[in-house]
Design a protein around this motif. Sequence first.
Motif, short mmCIF file in Angstrom:
data_model
loop_
_atom_site.label_atom_id
_atom_site.label_comp_id
_atom_site.label_asym_id
_atom_site.label_seq_id
_atom_site.Cartn_x
_atom_site.Cartn_y
_atom_site.Cartn_z
N THR A 10 0.84 -1.19 0.00
CA THR A 10 0.00 0.00 0.00
C THR A 10 0.88 1.24 0.00
N PHE A 11 0.50 2.23 -0.80
CA PHE A 11 1.28 3.45 -0.91
C PHE A 11 1.34 4.19 0.42
N GLY A 12 2.43 4.88 0.62
CA GLY A 12 2.53 5.77 1.77
C GLY A 12 1.84 7.08 1.48
N THR A 13 2.12 8.08 2.29
CA THR A 13 1.42 9.35 2.16
C THR A 13 2.22 10.39 1.39
N THR A 14 3.46 10.07 1.01
CA THR A 14 4.28 11.05 0.31
C THR A 14 4.29 10.75 -1.18
N GLY A 15 4.50 11.78 -1.98
CA GLY A 15 4.62 11.61 -3.42
C GLY A 15 3.28 11.67 -4.11
N SER A 16 3.27 12.23 -5.30
CA SER A 16 2.04 12.33 -6.08
C SER A 16 1.84 11.06 -6.89
N LEU A 17 0.60 10.81 -7.29
CA LEU A 17 0.25 9.60 -8.03
C LEU A 17 0.58 9.75 -9.50
N ALA A 18 1.16 8.70 -10.09
CA ALA A 18 1.34 8.57 -11.53
C ALA A 18 0.69 7.26 -11.97
N LEU A 84 -8.57 4.25 -7.77
CA LEU A 84 -7.35 5.05 -7.59
C LEU A 84 -7.67 6.45 -7.09
N LEU A 85 -8.70 7.05 -7.64
CA LEU A 85 -9.07 8.40 -7.20
C LEU A 85 -9.53 8.41 -5.75
N ALA A 86 -10.28 7.38 -5.37
CA ALA A 86 -10.78 7.32 -4.00
C ALA A 86 -9.65 7.11 -3.00
N GLU A 87 -8.67 6.29 -3.39
CA GLU A 87 -7.60 5.94 -2.45
C GLU A 87 -6.44 6.93 -2.46
N HIS A 88 -6.18 7.56 -3.62
CA HIS A 88 -4.95 8.35 -3.74
C HIS A 88 -5.14 9.76 -4.28
N GLY A 89 -6.36 10.10 -4.68
CA GLY A 89 -6.58 11.42 -5.23
C GLY A 89 -6.18 11.52 -6.69
N ALA A 90 -6.21 12.73 -7.20
CA ALA A 90 -5.94 12.96 -8.62
C ALA A 90 -4.49 12.66 -8.98
N PRO A 91 -4.25 11.99 -10.11
CA PRO A 91 -2.87 11.78 -10.55
C PRO A 91 -2.22 13.10 -10.97
N GLU A 92 -0.93 13.17 -10.80
CA GLU A 92 -0.17 14.28 -11.38
C GLU A 92 0.31 13.91 -12.77
N VAL A 93 0.49 12.62 -13.01
CA VAL A 93 0.98 12.13 -14.30
C VAL A 93 0.10 10.97 -14.75
N LEU A 94 -0.27 10.98 -16.03
CA LEU A 94 -0.95 9.86 -16.66
C LEU A 94 -0.19 9.50 -17.93
N VAL A 95 0.20 8.24 -18.05
CA VAL A 95 0.90 7.76 -19.24
C VAL A 95 0.05 6.67 -19.89
N ASN A 96 -0.44 6.95 -21.09
CA ASN A 96 -1.19 5.96 -21.87
C ASN A 96 -0.21 5.19 -22.74
N ASN A 97 0.23 4.04 -22.24
CA ASN A 97 1.26 3.26 -22.92
C ASN A 97 0.75 1.92 -23.45
N ALA A 98 -0.33 1.39 -22.90
CA ALA A 98 -0.79 0.06 -23.29
C ALA A 98 -1.08 -0.01 -24.79
N GLY A 99 -0.62 -1.07 -25.41
CA GLY A 99 -0.86 -1.23 -26.84
C GLY A 99 -0.59 -2.65 -27.29
N ILE A 100 -1.26 -3.04 -28.36
CA ILE A 100 -1.03 -4.36 -28.97
C ILE A 100 -0.91 -4.18 -30.47
N ASN A 101 -0.35 -5.19 -31.12
CA ASN A 101 -0.35 -5.21 -32.59
C ASN A 101 -0.77 -6.59 -33.07
N ARG A 102 -1.47 -6.61 -34.17
CA ARG A 102 -1.83 -7.85 -34.86
C ARG A 102 -1.57 -7.59 -36.34
N ASP A 103 -0.34 -7.83 -36.75
CA ASP A 103 0.08 -7.48 -38.11
C ASP A 103 -0.33 -8.55 -39.11
N ARG A 104 -1.03 -8.12 -40.14
CA ARG A 104 -1.44 -8.98 -41.26
C ARG A 104 -1.65 -8.09 -42.48
#
Length: 258
Positions: A10-18, A84-104
């Motif tokens: 569980t996260f501590g109380t210091t540092g902003s959420l990413a 996440l919002l309920a437990e840690h509040g608003a993120p300072e950073v959001l990274v949309n990295n998830a991705g897949i490929n299906r090459d044909r």
Amino acid sequence: MTSDMTFGTTFGTTGSLAVVSGGTRGIGLALSLRLAHLGHRVAALYRGDHQAAREAAALGAGRIETHQVDMTRPDEVRAVSERLLAEHGAPEVLVNNAGINRDRPFLELSDEDWDQVLATNLSGPFHLTRALAPAMVAAGRGAIVNVGATTGIRPRANGVNYCASKAGLLHFTRCLALELAPTIRVNSLVPGFTDTPEVVERYGLEDPVRRAEVLGQIPLRSLGTVEDIADALEFLVGRPGRYVTGQQLIIDGGNFMG
């Protein structure tokens, strides 16, 4: 529905959420680790590789918590975001990295090939950002980084679904940068050939001849590293990038000069 499996302390109380989607393997793991090193509490989202999630949580040394979520399912994205919002509040950073490929080849693409790639690579960032951005705006701060691909700018054969999804993500970035300014900065981070197991396998780079061909196309004559990509993320979300929004930062050794 995928069950929500969480690893890490569980996260501590210091540092902003990413928040980092696809944050437990490859480039995503490097981004999660860099954000943790910068002092953020990182929520790394992943689809199904529990072992990678456990390893990411361990490497994070208490600063990375992982959450299983299928980015193609809006209800799951909404549920993990609300938690996440309920437990840690608003993120300072959001990274949309998830991705897949299906090459044909285009004429061989199935409906599922198209739908799954677009749902993960483009609709996933939409749903996650829509769920988290209001809290970020209300908090009066934040940076969003969407991880793109050079094939979203320059087309290639046998990847129309992937190319279309990444092209859409680049324009999604620009539109968000307009609408969320001046409170939230939104940029695209665009890796080139990066030395990860997925890239090596996908492009056959274990073959010395094929690797030499690829390196011959790159002016700096080397593959990128995940640390190179993490360095770029650090710039975009940190103070040095405070006057940068709506841009695409390409990290590819000069392979693409558009």
